[in-house]
Design a protein around this motif. Structure first.
Motif, PDB file in Angstrom:
ATOM      1  N   TYR A 170       0.851  -1.188   0.000  1.00  0.00           N
ATOM      2  CA  TYR A 170       0.000   0.000   0.000  1.00  0.00           C
ATOM      3  C   TYR A 170       0.887   1.237   0.000  1.00  0.00           C
ATOM      4  CZ  TYR A 170      -3.243   3.541   1.719  1.00  0.00           C
ATOM      5  OH  TYR A 170      -3.988   4.681   1.862  1.00  0.00           O
TER       6      TYR A 170
ATOM      7  N   GLY B  53      -0.136   4.591   0.073  1.00  0.00           N
ATOM      8  CA  GLY B  53      -0.721   5.860   0.488  1.00  0.00           C
ATOM      9  C   GLY B  53      -1.928   6.228  -0.347  1.00  0.00           C
TER      10      GLY B  53
ATOM     11  N   GLU C 128      -7.086   1.143   5.294  1.00  0.00           N
ATOM     12  CA  GLU C 128      -5.774   1.299   5.928  1.00  0.00           C
ATOM     13  C   GLU C 128      -5.676   0.431   7.182  1.00  0.00           C
ATOM     14  OE1 GLU C 128      -5.529   5.546   6.259  1.00  0.00           O
ATOM     15  OE2 GLU C 128      -4.698   5.779   4.244  1.00  0.00           O
TER      16      GLU C 128
ATOM     17  N   GLU D  11      -9.876   4.952   5.474  1.00  0.00           N
ATOM     18  CA  GLU D  11      -9.443   4.617   6.835  1.00  0.00           C
ATOM     19  C   GLU D  11      -9.620   3.142   7.135  1.00  0.00           C
ATOM     20  OE1 GLU D  11     -11.105   8.846   8.206  1.00  0.00           O
ATOM     21  OE2 GLU D  11     -11.584   7.189   9.536  1.00  0.00           O
TER      22      GLU D  11
END
Lengths: 293, 438
Positions: free
Chosen positions: B248, B250, B406, B403
């Protein structure tokens, strides 16, 4: 005998304070009132559909776990920014005060960062610490520490605190230095003759005499940590990753301007206003008592 | 500061032109295209202004998409709004709900008697911004869709055939593992994860994003992104993170830095990133193909959906000035203008005629892979699930999805829990939007 000048003019004093009053009303009271008014409304972005919803916006905020998370982030952030900012600048000021040769140059360097706007400071540090191209991140990686503030919330918060403290140190330093220089040398010399070491001289003489400056800076720094750091957060992390650096003032902006939720955003800013007023009152009631003027 | 200077200069320029050419009708256009794209936008306005003299379009750069939208809203409230404002696709529901503030394009064209043919537009581009009965609300301007990029040199090093792009996700997994085994830091990474891995994943597999035809049928909707298909997809990506075959990088377009630096061999990114990637890695070093899919969710992929922005017309100006807006829109939709815009910027053309013109000019032969985006958008007639998304409070809902994803990549939540939470939090935001626009 005390000498006192009296003015019989009744209107002149009011006229003289008028400009200040007007500025305060236009730039402080009016916007605050607008925020309070907006906070009880629910409307679409273009204002075509406005409804009065009592305190629904506030109820919604207090049910939102993300809001409590933001409160916690703000508490940690403010404590660190104000605490570190004051401690580091006091240390630097005490050091600078002792230097005899090259004192001006040294001071000039310490004041320099203040010329950098917080938003620019944010971008600057973001670039230096950028996980892909940043020279500091690269250095950290070569010594075996994986620094990636884009993904790691703790590191992001640390970086934002660092950048915010860095931008504020100069301001604090100036005031502390001025405060130190106004302390009569004779007091310190007398203590030294009596056998007090540097540490004892600092804590029993310098620190208490510096307390008015320290108190003023505490109030200013807390307000800075709550509001002035917006530019740093915006430039560095925009509140991310996963809201790890979303302080209250940034959440107000995010929900209001990115989310177009004006009512909710206004309600948050009203709460924020109350928090800061409360904090300032507390500081004046309880901490100021211990200040020696 | 630079922006302030720019707007001052633009403001002065407007004043001057008003003074010199009183007869001309001025049309204000606020946009969010900076840098090279901003120059391309100015070139469009200049060309229009040179071709005729009755109207003058003033293109004004207003900052980011968010800043432009906020500025337009504030200006509308103060009755100082521009005629045209560029709004990104996630702002579509906000604009639609603003009754009395917007002037739907189909109505504008009808009122000004400007010829307008909905059929000339590319399906998913048109569909994203039209009503359920096919009436266009805003003019598609810059549209892109995620496509699959591959670094041919890295594939060669891993012993893979660089000309053979992975068509399905199991192939991506297998190839990524080989790339990592050959010493690469990362196999695959994706831009705009919510757009590429959730929204377009859904469209491609004909899975709904939300109820009521992804929000086209009303604003009282709920998210559907926690289906077994979605969970399987995210789980597979999570499994890939274990050995760095997926990394990942960003939010938004940040991960492209990793692909451009030769750290990752595969990348899902906007079709509009093609020229930047070419510049970084060198022309011919990169292959472009369609997004991979899961054969067990859908035997053949449906079609992808777009991102980007459209031009909305705002109310509150004299009727005569709207004729200029309509003429400008006709100009923007013209095949030669669109083809030039498409070739220069990498955004997909909005009409099929512009795509054909680009093909005939031999552009795709010189730039292989640049036609993948259009092909992927048009490979099937769009369904309810692949027409587009019309989601209120979409900016915040994307934040929520970001979010939660993540949290998955960081190992804090399982894909199922994270997607369930995203649905729950997203539905809260949808309810609030519904309440504000009742």
């Amino acid at each position: 005998m005390e000498k006192r000048v009296t003015f019989n003019e009744k209107t002149l004093p009011y006229l003289l304070v008028l400009p200040q009053i007007v500025i305060t009303i236009v730039f402080f009271f009016w916007p605050s009132w607008q925020a309070i008014y907006q906070s009880v409304l629910l409307e679409d972005a273009f204002g075509g559909n406005t409804r009065f919803v009592w305190l629904d916006n506030f109820a919604h905020i207090f049910q939102d776990p993300a809001y409590y998370r933001s409160v916690m982030v703000t508490a940690v952030f403010s404590l660190l920014v104000a605490g570190l900012g004051l401690a580091v600048s006091l240390l630097l000021a005490v050091m600078a005060d002792r230097i005899v040769r090259g004192a001006t140059a040294y001071r000039a360097f310490l004041v320099w960062p203040y010329a950098v706007a917080p938003a620019v400071a944010g971008v600057l540090w973001g670039f230096l610490f950028n996980p892909a191209v940043g020279i500091v991140a690269w250095t950290l990686r070569t010594v075996g520490y994986d620094f990636n503030y884009v993904l790691n919330g703790g590191q992001a918060l640390a970086l934002v605190v660092f950048a915010a403290v860095w931008s504020q140190i100069s301001y604090n330093f100036l005031f502390f230095l001025a405060g130190l220089q106004s302390i009569p040398k004779s007091l310190i010399e007398a203590a030294a003759i009596d056998g007090a070491g540097p540490g004892r001289r600092f804590w029993t003489i310098i620190f208490p005499l510096l307390s008015p400056t320290g108190f003023f800076l505490l109030v200013v720094n807390v307000i800075y940590a709550f509001f002035g750091t917006f530019g740093v957060v915006d430039g560095l992390t925009k509140g991310g990753p996963a809201r790890a650096t979303e302080i209250l003032v940034f959440k107000v902006y995010n929900d209001g301007f990115r989310g177009q939720d004006l009512g909710g955003s206004a309600a948050q800013s009203v709460i924020l206003m109350a928090i800061v007023i409360l904090l300032t009152v507390v500081q004046f009631r309880f901490i100021e008592r211990r200040v020696h003027y | 500061m630079k922006r302030m200077l720019l707007s001052t200069v633009a403001g002065l320029a407007t004043l001057l032109s008003v003074a010199t050419a009183k007869a001309q009708v001025q049309v204000e256009w606020w946009h969010a295209m900076g840098g090279n794209l901003g120059e391309a936008v100015n070139a469009l306005a200049d060309q229009f202004n040179k071709e005729q003299s009755a109207y003058k379009v003033n293109a004004v750069f207003k900052g980011s998409y968010t800043e432009t939208l906020t500025a337009a809203i504030a200006a509308f409230r103060a009755k100082q709004n521009p005629h045209i404002v560029q709004v990104f696709e996630v702002g579509t529901a906000t604009m639609m709900a603003a009754k009395g503030a917007i002037y739907p394009v189909h109505q504008l064209m009808a009122d000004t008697k400007e010829p307008f043919d909905p059929k000339s537009f590319i399906g998913p581009v048109y569909g994203y911004y039209s009503t359920t009965d096919g009436k266009l609300l805003s003019l598609p301007f810059n549209s892109s869709t995620p496509v699959f990029y591959r670094n041919k040199e890295m594939m060669q090093k891993a012993g893979l055939d660089p000309e053979k792009a992975p068509a399905t996700w199991p192939e991506v997994v297998e190839m990524s593992k080989k790339v990592v085994a050959s010493g690469a830091k990362c196999g695959f990474t994706s831009q705009w994860q919510t757009w590429a891995l959730i929204e377009n994943f859904g469209a491609l597999h004909d899975l709904p994003f939300a109820t009521k035809a992804n929000g086209f049928g009303g604003i009282d909707i709920e998210l559907k992104i926690n289906s077994p298909g979605h969970v399987k997809h995210i789980q597979a990506l999570l499994d890939m993170t274990k050995d760095k075959s997926f990394v990942y990088g960003g939010r938004e377009g940040k991960s492209t830095a990793m692909f451009n630096a030769g750290e990752c061999a595969f990348h899902i990114a906007s079709s509009a990133t093609a020229s930047a990637i070419d510049r970084a890695l060198g022309q011919g070093k990169v292959g472009i193909s369609m997004m991979p899919y899961w054969t067990d969710i859908k035997a053949k992929p449906q079609n992808s959906i777009i991102g980007g922005a459209t031009l909305w017309v705002l109310q509150g100006k004299p009727a005569a000035e709207y004729v200029g807006v309509a003429k400008f829109f006709t100009f923007l939709s013209r095949p030669d203008v669109q083809a030039k815009w498409h070739q220069e910027t990498g955004y997909v053309p909005i009409t099929t005629a512009a795509a054909d013109l680009t093909e005939k000019a031999g552009f795709y032969q010189k730039n292989p892979g640049r036609d993948v985006a259009v092909k992927q958008l048009t490979m099937n007639p769009p369904t309810e699930n692949s027409k587009g998304l019309r989601i209120g409070n979409f900016v915040q809902i994307r934040d929520v999805m970001d979010e939660e994803l993540e949290a998955v990549w960081a190992g804090q939540k399982t894909p199922k829990v994270a997607l369930d939470d995203a649905v729950k939090r997203g539905n809260d935001l949808l309810k609030r939007f519904e309440a504000a626009n009742r």
